[in-house]
Write a protein that holds these residues in place. Structure first.
Motif, PDB file in Angstrom:
ATOM      1  N   ASN A   1       0.849  -1.186   0.000  1.00 44.05           N
ATOM      2  CA  ASN A   1       0.000   0.000   0.000  1.00 44.05           C
ATOM      3  C   ASN A   1       0.892   1.245   0.000  1.00 44.05           C
ATOM      4  OD1 ASN A   1       0.750   0.634   2.707  1.00 44.05           O
ATOM      5  ND2 ASN A   1      -0.885  -0.635   3.510  1.00 44.05           N
ATOM      6  N   ALA A   2       0.278   2.409  -0.140  1.00 39.64           N
ATOM      7  CA  ALA A   2       1.033   3.658  -0.256  1.00 39.64           C
ATOM      8  C   ALA A   2       1.900   3.911   0.969  1.00 39.64           C
ATOM      9  CB  ALA A   2       0.075   4.825  -0.493  1.00 39.64           C
ATOM     10  N   GLU A   3       1.383   3.597   2.147  1.00 36.80           N
ATOM     11  CA  GLU A   3       2.143   3.794   3.387  1.00 36.80           C
ATOM     12  C   GLU A   3       3.428   2.978   3.384  1.00 36.80           C
ATOM     13  OE1 GLU A   3       0.270   2.836   7.213  1.00 36.80           O
ATOM     14  OE2 GLU A   3      -0.837   4.712   7.034  1.00 36.80           O
ATOM     15  N   GLN A   4       3.324   1.720   2.988  1.00 37.03           N
ATOM     16  CA  GLN A   4       4.486   0.827   2.957  1.00 37.03           C
ATOM     17  C   GLN A   4       5.513   1.307   1.930  1.00 37.03           C
ATOM     18  OE1 GLN A   4       2.048  -2.598   2.088  1.00 37.03           O
ATOM     19  NE2 GLN A   4       2.392  -3.486   4.116  1.00 37.03           N
ATOM     20  N   ILE A   5       5.037   1.769   0.784  1.00 38.95           N
ATOM     21  CA  ILE A   5       5.929   2.240  -0.262  1.00 38.95           C
ATOM     22  C   ILE A   5       6.668   3.493   0.203  1.00 38.95           C
ATOM     23  CG2 ILE A   5       6.021   3.230  -2.599  1.00 38.95           C
ATOM     24  CD1 ILE A   5       3.639   1.315  -3.282  1.00 38.95           C
ATOM     25  N   ALA A   6       5.935   4.442   0.769  1.00 39.25           N
ATOM     26  CA  ALA A   6       6.550   5.694   1.235  1.00 39.25           C
ATOM     27  C   ALA A   6       7.581   5.426   2.329  1.00 39.25           C
ATOM     28  CB  ALA A   6       5.472   6.652   1.741  1.00 39.25           C
ATOM     29  N   ALA A   7       7.305   4.467   3.202  1.00 38.61           N
ATOM     30  CA  ALA A   7       8.225   4.159   4.302  1.00 38.61           C
ATOM     31  C   ALA A   7       9.492   3.461   3.809  1.00 38.61           C
ATOM     32  CB  ALA A   7       7.518   3.287   5.338  1.00 38.61           C
ATOM     33  N   ALA A   8       9.380   2.704   2.732  1.00 37.73           N
ATOM     34  CA  ALA A   8      10.510   1.879   2.284  1.00 37.73           C
ATOM     35  C   ALA A   8      11.437   2.564   1.287  1.00 37.73           C
ATOM     36  CB  ALA A   8       9.978   0.584   1.669  1.00 37.73           C
ATOM     37  N   LEU A   9      10.918   3.493   0.495  1.00 39.59           N
ATOM     38  CA  LEU A   9      11.701   4.038  -0.605  1.00 39.59           C
ATOM     39  C   LEU A   9      12.195   5.450  -0.340  1.00 39.59           C
ATOM     40  CD1 LEU A   9       9.598   2.771  -3.648  1.00 39.59           C
ATOM     41  CD2 LEU A   9      11.451   1.631  -2.420  1.00 39.59           C
ATOM     42  N   ASN A  10      13.451   5.690  -0.673  1.00 39.03           N
ATOM     43  CA  ASN A  10      14.044   7.030  -0.544  1.00 39.03           C
ATOM     44  C   ASN A  10      13.497   7.941  -1.628  1.00 39.03           C
ATOM     45  OD1 ASN A  10      15.747   6.144   1.545  1.00 39.03           O
ATOM     46  ND2 ASN A  10      17.280   5.467   0.084  1.00 39.03           N
ATOM     47  N   GLY A  11      13.143   9.159  -1.244  1.00 38.11           N
ATOM     48  CA  GLY A  11      12.674  10.139  -2.218  1.00 38.11           C
ATOM     49  C   GLY A  11      11.234   9.936  -2.652  1.00 38.11           C
ATOM     50  N   VAL A  12      10.533   9.023  -1.996  1.00 40.00           N
ATOM     51  CA  VAL A  12       9.127   8.774  -2.327  1.00 40.00           C
ATOM     52  C   VAL A  12       8.294   9.085  -1.087  1.00 40.00           C
ATOM     53  CG1 VAL A  12       7.417   7.049  -3.049  1.00 40.00           C
ATOM     54  CG2 VAL A  12       9.726   7.005  -4.010  1.00 40.00           C
ATOM     55  N   GLY A  13       7.557  10.168  -1.168  1.00 40.79           N
ATOM     56  CA  GLY A  13       6.682  10.565  -0.065  1.00 40.79           C
ATOM     57  C   GLY A  13       5.279  10.029  -0.268  1.00 40.79           C
TER      58      GLY A  13
END
Length: 80
Positions: free
Chosen positions: A25-37
Motif C-alpha cells: 500500500n502507499a504507506e508501505q511504499i513511502a516508508a521503504a523508498l528514498n525520495g518517495v513521499g
C-alpha cells in the motif's frame, strides 16, 4: 559477546527487506523508498490500479513524479 554479535547480525539483515510494488500500500511504499513521499506512493498505487501490475522495476518510471534516478536509487529495495 556472542549474543551481541548475533543481534547485530540480525539487525544488519533487516534493511534487506524489499517492498513489493505490486502488493504494497502507499504507506508501505513511502516508508521503504528514498525520495518517495505520500503523494508519490499514492501515485504508484493508483497507476497500478488503473494499468495493472508492474512488469518490471523500471516500469515505475511511468508514474508521474517517479523518474529514472528515483528508481535507480531504490532498485535494491523494490520487488515485483
Amino acid at each position: 559477546k556472542h549474543l551481541k554479535f548475533s543481534t547485530s547480525a540480525i539487525s544488519a539483515q533487516a534493511p534487506a527487506e524489499k517492498v513489493n510494488s505490486n502488493t504494497a500500500n502507499a504507506e508501505q511504499i513511502a516508508a521503504a523508498l528514498n525520495g518517495v513521499g505520500d503523494n508519490k506512493a499514492k501515485a504508484i498505487v493508483e497507476y497500478r490500479s488503473s494499468h495493472g501490475k508492474y512488469k518490471s522495476i523500471e516500469s515505475l518510471e511511468n508514474v508521474d513524479g517517479i523518474g529514472e534516478k528515483t528508481v535507480a536509487s531504490n532498485k535494491d529495495k523494490i520487488s515485483l
